[in-house]
Scaffold this motif. Sequence first.
Motif, PDB file in Angstrom:
ATOM      1  N   TRP A 264       0.838  -1.196   0.000  1.00  0.00           N
ATOM      2  CA  TRP A 264       0.000   0.000   0.000  1.00  0.00           C
ATOM      3  C   TRP A 264       0.880   1.255   0.000  1.00  0.00           C
ATOM      4  O   TRP A 264       1.802   1.372   0.796  1.00  0.00           O
TER       5      TRP A 264
ATOM      6  N   GLU B 112      -8.019   1.358  -4.401  1.00  0.00           N
ATOM      7  CA  GLU B 112      -7.845   2.447  -3.452  1.00  0.00           C
ATOM      8  C   GLU B 112      -8.225   1.886  -2.085  1.00  0.00           C
ATOM      9  O   GLU B 112      -9.188   1.125  -1.995  1.00  0.00           O
ATOM     10  N   SER B 113      -7.490   2.274  -1.038  1.00  0.00           N
ATOM     11  CA  SER B 113      -7.805   1.750   0.290  1.00  0.00           C
ATOM     12  C   SER B 113      -9.244   2.100   0.648  1.00  0.00           C
ATOM     13  O   SER B 113      -9.645   3.256   0.535  1.00  0.00           O
TER      14      SER B 113
ATOM     15  N   THR C  29      -9.747   5.101   5.013  1.00  0.00           N
ATOM     16  CA  THR C  29      -8.566   5.952   5.033  1.00  0.00           C
ATOM     17  C   THR C  29      -8.184   6.229   6.475  1.00  0.00           C
ATOM     18  O   THR C  29      -9.032   6.283   7.356  1.00  0.00           O
TER      19      THR C  29
ATOM     20  N   TYR D 250      -5.378   8.565   1.378  1.00  0.00           N
ATOM     21  CA  TYR D 250      -5.702   7.408   0.534  1.00  0.00           C
ATOM     22  C   TYR D 250      -4.437   6.621   0.209  1.00  0.00           C
ATOM     23  O   TYR D 250      -3.386   7.198  -0.032  1.00  0.00           O
ATOM     24  N   ARG D 251      -4.607   5.302   0.205  1.00  0.00           N
ATOM     25  CA  ARG D 251      -3.489   4.436  -0.170  1.00  0.00           C
ATOM     26  C   ARG D 251      -3.918   3.541  -1.321  1.00  0.00           C
ATOM     27  O   ARG D 251      -5.104   3.262  -1.484  1.00  0.00           O
ATOM     28  N   TYR D 252      -2.908   3.099  -2.086  1.00  0.00           N
ATOM     29  CA  TYR D 252      -3.187   2.319  -3.302  1.00  0.00           C
ATOM     30  C   TYR D 252      -2.333   1.060  -3.317  1.00  0.00           C
ATOM     31  O   TYR D 252      -1.224   1.040  -2.789  1.00  0.00           O
ATOM     32  N   ARG D 253      -2.869   0.030  -3.969  1.00  0.00           N
ATOM     33  CA  ARG D 253      -2.118  -1.218  -4.118  1.00  0.00           C
ATOM     34  C   ARG D 253      -2.638  -1.954  -5.350  1.00  0.00           C
ATOM     35  O   ARG D 253      -3.799  -1.777  -5.735  1.00  0.00           O
TER      36      ARG D 253
END
Length: 349
Positions: free
Chosen positions: A286, A328-329, A332, A337-340
Amino acid sequence: MTGSTFLQIDPPSPGQWIQVSEGLLWARMRIPAKLDHINIYLVEDDDGWFLVDTGPDTLVNRDLWRELVTGLPRRAKLSRVLVTHSHPDHIGLAGWLQAELGVPIYISSGAQNWALREAEERKGRSAQAVAAFYGRMGVHPEEVVHLHAALGQMDPLFGPVASEVSLVQAGGMMRIGGRDWELWVGSGHSIEHVCLYQRASRLLIAGDQVLAKITPLVGVSYMSPEGNPLADWFASLTDMQRWLPNDALVLPAHGQPFYGGARRIGAVLEHHESSLATLRSSLVDWCTVHELSHVLGWGGLKGMARYMALDETLAHITYLVRRGEVVESPSTIGGVYRYRLDLPPSAPS
Ligand SMILES: [Zn+2]
């Protein structure tokens, strides 16, 4: 290696013109930034010179325009102005040229609407909206204050917005001095960016759509956070690459005119694909947009360059999210926002 061949001709000094070919002049205005100039092209019209783009609004450029206009060949008059897009180096002096010299302005409706929206925004940029936009990227609140200040740096370069304009659209045609120029409209670098193409003479007045040495900014703006500009950019470039012959002379807004436009577009597409590949390899964990901008090598930038880098990183992430490659996470932490990568669930061992 860009695959481009440059036109062997020395560029004009600011405020001066040189002839590129019969009925086509090249001039330059100053930009008070690292990118120090914008190219201006003038096409011979029935009753004067048809101008493409204006330069940013500075006192220096207003003087350069007065000098340029009095020295134009045959007729010291501008017949019309086409603004390729709403960035300040292109549109900055349109309102002034209209008020000072009575020159009619042509622009796409998307670019004119955006210019009007930005003019409103400049009256009072919302610190809250900016903080929310960069905060969700994981930018530290202290840096957000700097970004808010940097966003105002270009404000003085926008002159008054032209009050009366003629709208142009994709697929249209403009007859300039007995020759038909096709209007092509792209998006991604800006909203509804207009290019002019003269098919018989193989001339493309390209604005920022195709540049030989630099790749134009493709970023998500805090004023349009739902946009997917990289998808628009890919669609525009792919479309232009289909019809632009490599032996056409590309007249760009920055740098030297060149041949090999379709090859150059191929290199720009590859450049973005390589950024996407770099991001994918980091997205096994992430990450925030802020962290990913460091992965792309843009961590040390300051001021305007920094918010542009964040906007461009977000454009690449948004593209991957909309393609379903990245998630997108869902929840939050602190509004970040986090991405993976959307990884398949691992097989039970
Ligand atoms: Zn631009």
